[in-house]
Structure formats: structure tokens, C-alpha cells
Design an enzyme around this catalytic site. Structure first.
Site, PDB file in Angstrom:
ATOM      1  N   LYS A  13      83.065  15.478 -39.719  1.00 47.24           N
ATOM      2  CA  LYS A  13      82.931  16.427 -40.829  1.00 47.24           C
ATOM      3  C   LYS A  13      81.836  17.462 -40.559  1.00 47.24           C
ATOM      4  O   LYS A  13      81.993  18.629 -40.912  1.00 47.24           O
ATOM      5  CB  LYS A  13      82.722  15.710 -42.169  1.00 47.24           C
ATOM      6  CG  LYS A  13      81.593  14.709 -42.208  1.00 47.24           C
ATOM      7  CD  LYS A  13      81.700  13.864 -43.471  1.00 47.24           C
ATOM      8  CE  LYS A  13      80.474  12.997 -43.717  1.00 47.24           C
ATOM      9  NZ  LYS A  13      79.916  12.288 -42.555  1.00 47.24           N
ATOM     10  N   ARG A  87      77.536  10.680 -51.802  1.00 46.24           N
ATOM     11  CA  ARG A  87      77.780   9.480 -51.013  1.00 46.24           C
ATOM     12  C   ARG A  87      77.827   8.214 -51.865  1.00 46.24           C
ATOM     13  O   ARG A  87      77.794   7.119 -51.318  1.00 46.24           O
ATOM     14  CB  ARG A  87      76.643   9.323 -49.996  1.00 46.24           C
ATOM     15  CG  ARG A  87      77.037   9.701 -48.578  1.00 46.24           C
ATOM     16  CD  ARG A  87      75.784   9.654 -47.724  1.00 46.24           C
ATOM     17  NE  ARG A  87      76.045   9.280 -46.365  1.00 46.24           N
ATOM     18  CZ  ARG A  87      75.851  10.098 -45.330  1.00 46.24           C
ATOM     19  NH1 ARG A  87      75.445  11.326 -45.503  1.00 46.24           N
ATOM     20  NH2 ARG A  87      76.061   9.666 -44.106  1.00 46.24           N
ATOM     21  N   ARG A 126      77.415  10.296 -29.044  1.00 48.11           N
ATOM     22  CA  ARG A 126      76.907  11.534 -29.650  1.00 48.11           C
ATOM     23  C   ARG A 126      75.489  11.836 -29.144  1.00 48.11           C
ATOM     24  O   ARG A 126      74.641  10.966 -29.068  1.00 48.11           O
ATOM     25  CB  ARG A 126      76.889  11.358 -31.167  1.00 48.11           C
ATOM     26  CG  ARG A 126      76.398  12.578 -31.919  1.00 48.11           C
ATOM     27  CD  ARG A 126      76.915  12.616 -33.322  1.00 48.11           C
ATOM     28  NE  ARG A 126      76.355  11.603 -34.198  1.00 48.11           N
ATOM     29  CZ  ARG A 126      76.726  11.441 -35.469  1.00 48.11           C
ATOM     30  NH1 ARG A 126      77.660  12.205 -35.977  1.00 48.11           N
ATOM     31  NH2 ARG A 126      76.190  10.504 -36.200  1.00 48.11           N
ATOM     32  N   ARG A 159      70.222  10.390 -31.723  1.00 49.32           N
ATOM     33  CA  ARG A 159      69.589  10.118 -33.018  1.00 49.32           C
ATOM     34  C   ARG A 159      69.148   8.660 -33.081  1.00 49.32           C
ATOM     35  O   ARG A 159      69.883   7.784 -32.638  1.00 49.32           O
ATOM     36  CB  ARG A 159      70.587  10.388 -34.144  1.00 49.32           C
ATOM     37  CG  ARG A 159      70.582  11.818 -34.608  1.00 49.32           C
ATOM     38  CD  ARG A 159      71.698  12.100 -35.566  1.00 49.32           C
ATOM     39  NE  ARG A 159      71.846  11.113 -36.625  1.00 49.32           N
ATOM     40  CZ  ARG A 159      72.753  11.208 -37.596  1.00 49.32           C
ATOM     41  NH1 ARG A 159      73.566  12.242 -37.629  1.00 49.32           N
ATOM     42  NH2 ARG A 159      72.857  10.294 -38.520  1.00 49.32           N
ATOM     43  N   ARG A 170      75.476   1.454 -41.452  1.00 48.00           N
ATOM     44  CA  ARG A 170      75.921   2.732 -42.046  1.00 48.00           C
ATOM     45  C   ARG A 170      77.385   2.628 -42.459  1.00 48.00           C
ATOM     46  O   ARG A 170      77.785   3.148 -43.499  1.00 48.00           O
ATOM     47  CB  ARG A 170      75.691   3.872 -41.055  1.00 48.00           C
ATOM     48  CG  ARG A 170      74.208   4.237 -40.944  1.00 48.00           C
ATOM     49  CD  ARG A 170      73.897   5.027 -39.700  1.00 48.00           C
ATOM     50  NE  ARG A 170      74.495   6.337 -39.673  1.00 48.00           N
ATOM     51  CZ  ARG A 170      74.668   7.050 -38.559  1.00 48.00           C
ATOM     52  NH1 ARG A 170      74.288   6.541 -37.385  1.00 48.00           N
ATOM     53  NH2 ARG A 170      75.207   8.232 -38.611  1.00 48.00           N
TER      54      ARG A 170
HETATM   55  P1  AMP Z   1      74.143  11.541 -41.640  1.00 53.73           P
HETATM   56  O1  AMP Z   1      73.432  12.577 -40.810  1.00 53.73           O
HETATM   57  O2  AMP Z   1      75.073  12.158 -42.630  1.00 53.73           O
HETATM   58  O3  AMP Z   1      74.811  10.491 -40.800  1.00 53.73           O
HETATM   59  O4  AMP Z   1      73.008  10.801 -42.490  1.00 53.73           O
HETATM   60  C1  AMP Z   1      71.969  10.087 -41.846  1.00 53.73           C
HETATM   61  C2  AMP Z   1      71.234   9.207 -42.841  1.00 53.73           C
HETATM   62  O5  AMP Z   1      70.614  10.027 -43.851  1.00 53.73           O
HETATM   63  C3  AMP Z   1      72.104   8.233 -43.625  1.00 53.73           C
HETATM   64  O6  AMP Z   1      72.342   7.024 -42.900  1.00 53.73           O
HETATM   65  C4  AMP Z   1      71.239   7.989 -44.866  1.00 53.73           C
HETATM   66  O7  AMP Z   1      70.169   7.115 -44.585  1.00 53.73           O
HETATM   67  C5  AMP Z   1      70.656   9.386 -45.118  1.00 53.73           C
HETATM   68  N1  AMP Z   1      71.524  10.194 -46.017  1.00 53.73           N
HETATM   69  C6  AMP Z   1      72.311  11.243 -45.671  1.00 53.73           C
HETATM   70  N2  AMP Z   1      72.957  11.750 -46.740  1.00 53.73           N
HETATM   71  C7  AMP Z   1      72.564  11.000 -47.799  1.00 53.73           C
HETATM   72  C8  AMP Z   1      72.886  11.003 -49.188  1.00 53.73           C
HETATM   73  N3  AMP Z   1      73.760  11.882 -49.724  1.00 53.73           N
HETATM   74  N4  AMP Z   1      72.295  10.072 -49.966  1.00 53.73           N
HETATM   75  C9  AMP Z   1      71.403   9.178 -49.485  1.00 53.73           C
HETATM   76  N5  AMP Z   1      71.075   9.110 -48.187  1.00 53.73           N
HETATM   77  C10 AMP Z   1      71.645  10.000 -47.337  1.00 53.73           C
END
Ligand code: AMP
Length: 214
Positions: A13, A87, A126, A159, A170
Site C-alpha cells: 500500500k 488501524r 525490504r 527497518r 505485526r
Molecule cells: P508501518 O510503517 O505502517 O508498518 O507501521 C510501523 C509501526 O508503526 C506499526 O507496527 C505500529 O507500531 C506503528 N503504527 C503505524 N501506524 C499506526 C496506527 N495507525 N496506529 C498505531 N500505531 C501505528
């Protein structure tokens, strides 16, 4: 125009949001990136955020609320792709409230559907550039020179939460908290499901058709 891109980690996405944003001049708001930037700033808030992202848990809604309200208030006239938000049910409620308050309409929620095995394979391959944030996949979208960013030559990094243990959590968090909100958007007739295993250009074309981008 507000579009939500929803799907498990590694479903592509972010890649699609970045492509469409560049092509059509939209604002790509990536919640995960915004949280990582706060962590990188070295602030107390960033430290608190890191205690959640390190283990793949959702950051508390109070922090998320402040960030998303600011983004939507500051850019109420722009076309925005929300990537990584909402989320959970409570975040979906929050989005409803903010959209009503600001008089904004939700164009649609675009769900990137993909199986677990493909996800783990994608995430473990990644890499990203810490300087320009461009994301690579060592198998499907490798950099031209091994380990270096095509744009600025920086050393690519992984990351900290892209390791198998954290990925497992996750995915679990995604299944328990994020996947249930699909039903709400389906009920409202706002949900479009996309096969996230298709080629990047094909998914982009489908998104353009559904969102109405020419
Ligand atoms: P992502 O880059 O989207 O994979 O997000 C990395 C991490 O950021 C996630 O595993 C969560 O710990 C935190 N995170 C991202 N988006 C949210 C959200 N909308 N609500 C709460 N935590 C978030």
C-alpha cells in the site's frame, strides 16, 4: 478527496500510495513514517512511540489522534491518501469524527489483499534509504547498485521492526485489530478489494480507475 489504503504490513500500500502521490500530486500521509520521524527526532514522545513500534504493537490512540487531526486540519483542501491509518475500530471512529467535523468526504477504502507467506517474503526482503525514504525489495525491485540507493547513493538499511519475530506480532495485531474494520467499510459500500499479488503497474491502474484519477 480522502482515500484510505488498508492492508497488512508488506501488502504494497505504501508503494502504491507513493506512486500515485507523485503522479497526480496527491498528499501521501504514511502514519508509520510519521511515527518513525518522531522517533528519529530523539524527543521524549519519540522514545515512547518506539517502545510500541519496536515490538509491533499499535501506538496509543492519544498520540495517533493528535497526528491525524493535524494532518487533516492542515490540508483540508488537498487530495490525501491515508496509508496505515485507521488501524483499529477506535481509529476508524476517530476518522469518522474528524471527517464530519471538517466536512470532508471519504472517497473509498482500498484493501490490499495478500496471504501471509507472501507478506513475510516481501518484508524480509525490504530495504529503504534512510535519507530519501525510497523503499526497495531485494527480489522484486532491487537497487541498481547492491545496497545503495538509486537516488542518492546512500547505504540502504532494514527497518528494525522488519525482522521475523516482530513481523509475526505485526500480523497478529493486523488480524485482531485492523482486519475487523473491513466489515464496517464493506457495509457502507466504501470498500474495494484489490489482489495485492498483481504486478505493481496493474494494481496502480486498478486504483486509478476506482479512485477516478486520470
Ligand atoms: P508501518 O510503517 O505502517 O508498518 O507501521 C510501523 C509501526 O508503526 C506499526 O507496527 C505500529 O507500531 C506503528 N503504527 C503505524 N501506524 C499506526 C496506527 N495507525 N496506529 C498505531 N500505531 C501505528
Amino acid at each position: 478527496m480522502i482515500a484510505v489504503f488498508l492492508g497488512p504490513p508488506g501488502s504494497g500500500k505504501g508503494t502504491q500510495a507513493a506512486r500515485l502521490a507523485k503522479r497526480f500530486g496527491l498528499l501521501h500521509f504514511d502514519m508509520g513514517r510519521s511515527l518513525r520521524e518522531e522517533i528519529a527526532s530523539g524527543s521524549k514522545l519519540g522514545e515512547k512511540i518506539r517502545s510500541y513500534t519496536d515490538i509491533g504493537e499499535l501506538v496509543p490512540i492519544s498520540i495517533i489522534k493528535e497526528i491525524i487531526e493535524k494532518v487533516l486540519e492542515d490540508s483540508s483542501n488537498e487530495s490525501i491518501i491515508l496509508d496505515g491509518f485507521p488501524r483499529s475500530e477506535e481509529q476508524a471512529d476517530l476518522l469518522d469524527d474528524v471527517l464530519i467535523r471538517l466536512g470532508l468526504d471519504l472517497k473509498g477504502v482500498y484493501f490490499f489483499s495478500i496471504g501471509d507467506n507472501a507478506i513475510i517474503d516481501r518484508i524480509t526482503n525490504r530495504r529503504y534509504c534512510p535519507v530519501c525514504r525510497k523503499v526497495y525489495n531485494l527480489k522484486s525491485a532491487p537497487p541498481l547498485i547492491d545496497g545503495k540507493c538509486d537516488e542518492d547513493g546512500s547505504e540502504l538499511v532494514t527497518r528494525p521492526d522488519d525482522n521475523e519475530d516482530v513481523i509475526a506480532n505485526r500480523l497478529d495485531v493486523y488480524r485482531r485489530k485492523t482486519a475487523p474494520i473491513l466489515a464496517r467499510y464493506r457495509r457502507k459500500g466504501k470498500l474495494t478489494e484489490l489482489d495485492a499479488t498483481l504486478a505493481i503497474a496493474d494494481i496502480e491502474k486498478l486504483l486509478m480507475e476506482h479512485i477516478g484519477l486520470q
